[in-house]
Write a protein that holds these residues in place. Sequence first.
Motif, PDB file in Angstrom:
ATOM      1  N   THR A  28       0.862  -1.182   0.000  1.00  0.00           N
ATOM      2  CA  THR A  28       0.000   0.000   0.000  1.00  0.00           C
ATOM      3  C   THR A  28       0.889   1.219   0.000  1.00  0.00           C
ATOM      4  OG1 THR A  28      -0.073   0.087   2.403  1.00  0.00           O
ATOM      5  CG2 THR A  28      -1.877  -1.063   1.322  1.00  0.00           C
ATOM      6  N   LYS A  29       0.263   2.378  -0.052  1.00  0.00           N
ATOM      7  CA  LYS A  29       1.066   3.587   0.053  1.00  0.00           C
ATOM      8  C   LYS A  29       1.495   3.773   1.498  1.00  0.00           C
ATOM      9  CE  LYS A  29      -3.062   6.441   0.165  1.00  0.00           C
ATOM     10  NZ  LYS A  29      -3.766   7.493  -0.513  1.00  0.00           N
ATOM     11  N   LYS A  33       1.126   9.125   3.861  1.00  0.00           N
ATOM     12  CA  LYS A  33       0.382   9.605   2.704  1.00  0.00           C
ATOM     13  C   LYS A  33      -1.116   9.363   2.827  1.00  0.00           C
ATOM     14  CE  LYS A  33       3.858   9.252  -0.906  1.00  0.00           C
ATOM     15  NZ  LYS A  33       4.147   8.631  -2.212  1.00  0.00           N
ATOM     16  N   SER A  34      -1.554   8.682   3.859  1.00  0.00           N
ATOM     17  CA  SER A  34      -2.974   8.379   4.004  1.00  0.00           C
ATOM     18  C   SER A  34      -3.646   9.362   4.952  1.00  0.00           C
ATOM     19  CB  SER A  34      -3.162   6.950   4.514  1.00  0.00           C
ATOM     20  OG  SER A  34      -2.724   6.857   5.839  1.00  0.00           O
ATOM     21  N   THR A  35      -4.934   9.588   4.739  1.00  0.00           N
ATOM     22  CA  THR A  35      -5.672  10.521   5.594  1.00  0.00           C
ATOM     23  C   THR A  35      -5.937   9.927   6.964  1.00  0.00           C
ATOM     24  OG1 THR A  35      -7.752   9.705   4.682  1.00  0.00           O
ATOM     25  CG2 THR A  35      -6.787  11.651   3.652  1.00  0.00           C
ATOM     26  N   GLU A  36      -5.930   8.593   7.075  1.00  0.00           N
ATOM     27  CA  GLU A  36      -6.241   8.001   8.371  1.00  0.00           C
ATOM     28  C   GLU A  36      -5.187   8.340   9.423  1.00  0.00           C
ATOM     29  OE1 GLU A  36      -4.642   3.555   7.193  1.00  0.00           O
ATOM     30  OE2 GLU A  36      -6.758   4.004   7.114  1.00  0.00           O
ATOM     31  N   THR A  77      -5.338   3.955  19.157  1.00  0.00           N
ATOM     32  CA  THR A  77      -4.140   3.362  18.572  1.00  0.00           C
ATOM     33  C   THR A  77      -4.417   1.956  18.057  1.00  0.00           C
ATOM     34  OG1 THR A  77      -2.766   4.677  20.053  1.00  0.00           O
ATOM     35  CG2 THR A  77      -1.730   2.767  19.023  1.00  0.00           C
ATOM     36  N   VAL A  78      -5.141   1.162  18.813  1.00  0.00           N
ATOM     37  CA  VAL A  78      -5.494  -0.185  18.373  1.00  0.00           C
ATOM     38  C   VAL A  78      -6.360  -0.114  17.119  1.00  0.00           C
ATOM     39  CG1 VAL A  78      -6.819  -2.248  18.994  1.00  0.00           C
ATOM     40  CG2 VAL A  78      -5.225  -1.245  20.630  1.00  0.00           C
ATOM     41  N   GLY A  79      -7.314   0.808  17.101  1.00  0.00           N
ATOM     42  CA  GLY A  79      -8.161   0.973  15.920  1.00  0.00           C
ATOM     43  C   GLY A  79      -7.357   1.387  14.703  1.00  0.00           C
ATOM     44  N   TYR A  80      -6.394   2.277  14.902  1.00  0.00           N
ATOM     45  CA  TYR A  80      -5.543   2.708  13.791  1.00  0.00           C
ATOM     46  C   TYR A  80      -4.697   1.544  13.275  1.00  0.00           C
ATOM     47  CZ  TYR A  80      -1.883   5.056  11.186  1.00  0.00           C
ATOM     48  OH  TYR A  80      -1.002   5.428  10.209  1.00  0.00           O
ATOM     49  N   MET A  81      -4.157   0.749  14.183  1.00  0.00           N
ATOM     50  CA  MET A  81      -3.340  -0.387  13.773  1.00  0.00           C
ATOM     51  C   MET A  81      -4.183  -1.415  13.004  1.00  0.00           C
ATOM     52  SD  MET A  81      -1.004  -0.701  17.202  1.00  0.00           S
ATOM     53  CE  MET A  81      -0.530  -2.362  16.897  1.00  0.00           C
ATOM     54  N   LEU A  86      -5.782  -3.836   7.758  1.00  0.00           N
ATOM     55  CA  LEU A  86      -6.772  -4.140   6.735  1.00  0.00           C
ATOM     56  C   LEU A  86      -6.409  -3.486   5.413  1.00  0.00           C
ATOM     57  CD1 LEU A  86     -10.077  -3.831   8.777  1.00  0.00           C
ATOM     58  CD2 LEU A  86      -9.005  -5.918   7.908  1.00  0.00           C
ATOM     59  N   ALA A  87      -5.874  -2.275   5.467  1.00  0.00           N
ATOM     60  CA  ALA A  87      -5.479  -1.593   4.236  1.00  0.00           C
ATOM     61  C   ALA A  87      -4.326  -2.321   3.563  1.00  0.00           C
ATOM     62  CB  ALA A  87      -5.084  -0.147   4.538  1.00  0.00           C
ATOM     63  N   LYS A  88      -3.406  -2.840   4.347  1.00  0.00           N
ATOM     64  CA  LYS A  88      -2.239  -3.520   3.775  1.00  0.00           C
ATOM     65  C   LYS A  88      -2.588  -4.904   3.231  1.00  0.00           C
ATOM     66  CE  LYS A  88       1.580  -1.449   6.208  1.00  0.00           C
ATOM     67  NZ  LYS A  88       2.594  -1.368   5.168  1.00  0.00           N
ATOM     68  N   CYS A  89      -3.593  -5.539   3.750  1.00  0.00           N
ATOM     69  CA  CYS A  89      -3.858  -6.909   3.326  1.00  0.00           C
ATOM     70  C   CYS A  89      -4.604  -6.993   2.006  1.00  0.00           C
ATOM     71  CB  CYS A  89      -4.613  -7.679   4.401  1.00  0.00           C
ATOM     72  SG  CYS A  89      -6.349  -7.325   4.508  1.00  0.00           S
TER      73      CYS A  89
END
Length: 103
Positions: A28-29, A33-36, A77-81, A86-89
Amino acid sequence: MATASSAGYPESGRSQAVRTERRTSTETKPAFKSTELFVYLAAVVAVLVASAVVGGNAVRADRFPADRAWWYITLLTVGYMISRGLAKCGSREPTDPTDRNTT
């Protein structure tokens, strides 16, 4: 001299052709670079500011103590991780910025 088997491969068991694959996409990027990432940082700052502003005084107790604020930051932090995982998979981005044809 190796004899050919019925499938056309040499009897030695090793294939003569070497398969090379070129990596055409990254996972992924990057996170910056992501808004999250920016939403996560804004939420952490908002929790810290809210905890500081809602502090108690001599008349009433502290309604949003620091330990609760840090608990919320841990949950963020857990939610962000999880969201980054999920974005990477599942997504792909081309390695070459000029090549936008992903497979």
